[in-house]
Design a protein around this motif. Structure first.
Motif: not given
Length: 123
Positions: A83-100, A110-117
Motif C-alpha cells: 500500500l505505501d509504495v502504491a500510494e506514493k506512485a498514484v499520488l505522483a501521477l495526480g491521484a488525490v487522497p480521500l480517506d487514507t 483516492y480520487a483519480d485526476p477526473a475525480g472518480h473514487p
C-alpha cells in the motif's frame, strides 16, 4: 445461463486521453485512441482484467465522496502488493487522497485526476 458478458467498464470524464494515461501508468497496458481520430472515446488495452474505456462527457461533474446527496455511483478496487509504495506512485501521477488516515486498514481511498473514487487494496 448468463444473458451477457461484461465487455468493458467505461468512465465518463472531461479528458479521455489524459485519464487513460493515468490508468495506463497505474494498471499497465496501452492507451488506444479511436482509429477514426475521435478523441471522445479512448481504451486502455493490454492491462489485466476487463477492458477499461474512457468517454468524453461534456459538463462532467465528479462524484463527491463520501456524500449522501451525491452518490459515487461505483468505484474501482485495485489490488496492490504494498500500500505505501502504491500510494506514493498514484499520488505522483495526480491521484488525490480521500480517506487514507487509518493506516491499519487493508485499503485506502483516492480520487483519480477526473475525480472518480478508487481504492488501493492490499493483496
Amino acid at each position: 445461463m448468463a444473458i451477457a458478458t461484461l465487455g468493458s467498464i467505461v468512465l465518463d470524464c472531461p479528458d479521455p486521453l489524459a485519464l487513460a494515461g493515468f490508468y495506463a501508468q497505474v494498471l499497465g497496458g496501452e492507451v488506444q485512441e479511436a482509429a477514426d481520430g475521435d478523441d471522445r472515446w479512448v481504451e486502455l488495452t493490454g492491462a489485466p482484467g476487463p477492458l477499461l474505456a474512457f468517454q468524453a462527457a461534456p459538463g462532467f461533474v465528479p462524484p463527491a465522496w463520501p456524500a449522501a446527496e451525491s452518490s459515487q455511483q461505483f468505484h474501482l478496487d485495485l489490488t496492490v502488493p504494498d500500500l505505501d509504495v502504491a500510494e506514493k506512485a498514484v499520488l505522483a501521477l495526480g491521484a488525490v487522497p480521500l480517506d487514507t488516515t487509518d493506516r491499519n486498514r487493508s485499503f485506502r481511498v483516492y480520487a483519480d485526476p477526473a475525480g472518480h473514487p478508487f481504492c488501493l487494496c492490499a493483496s
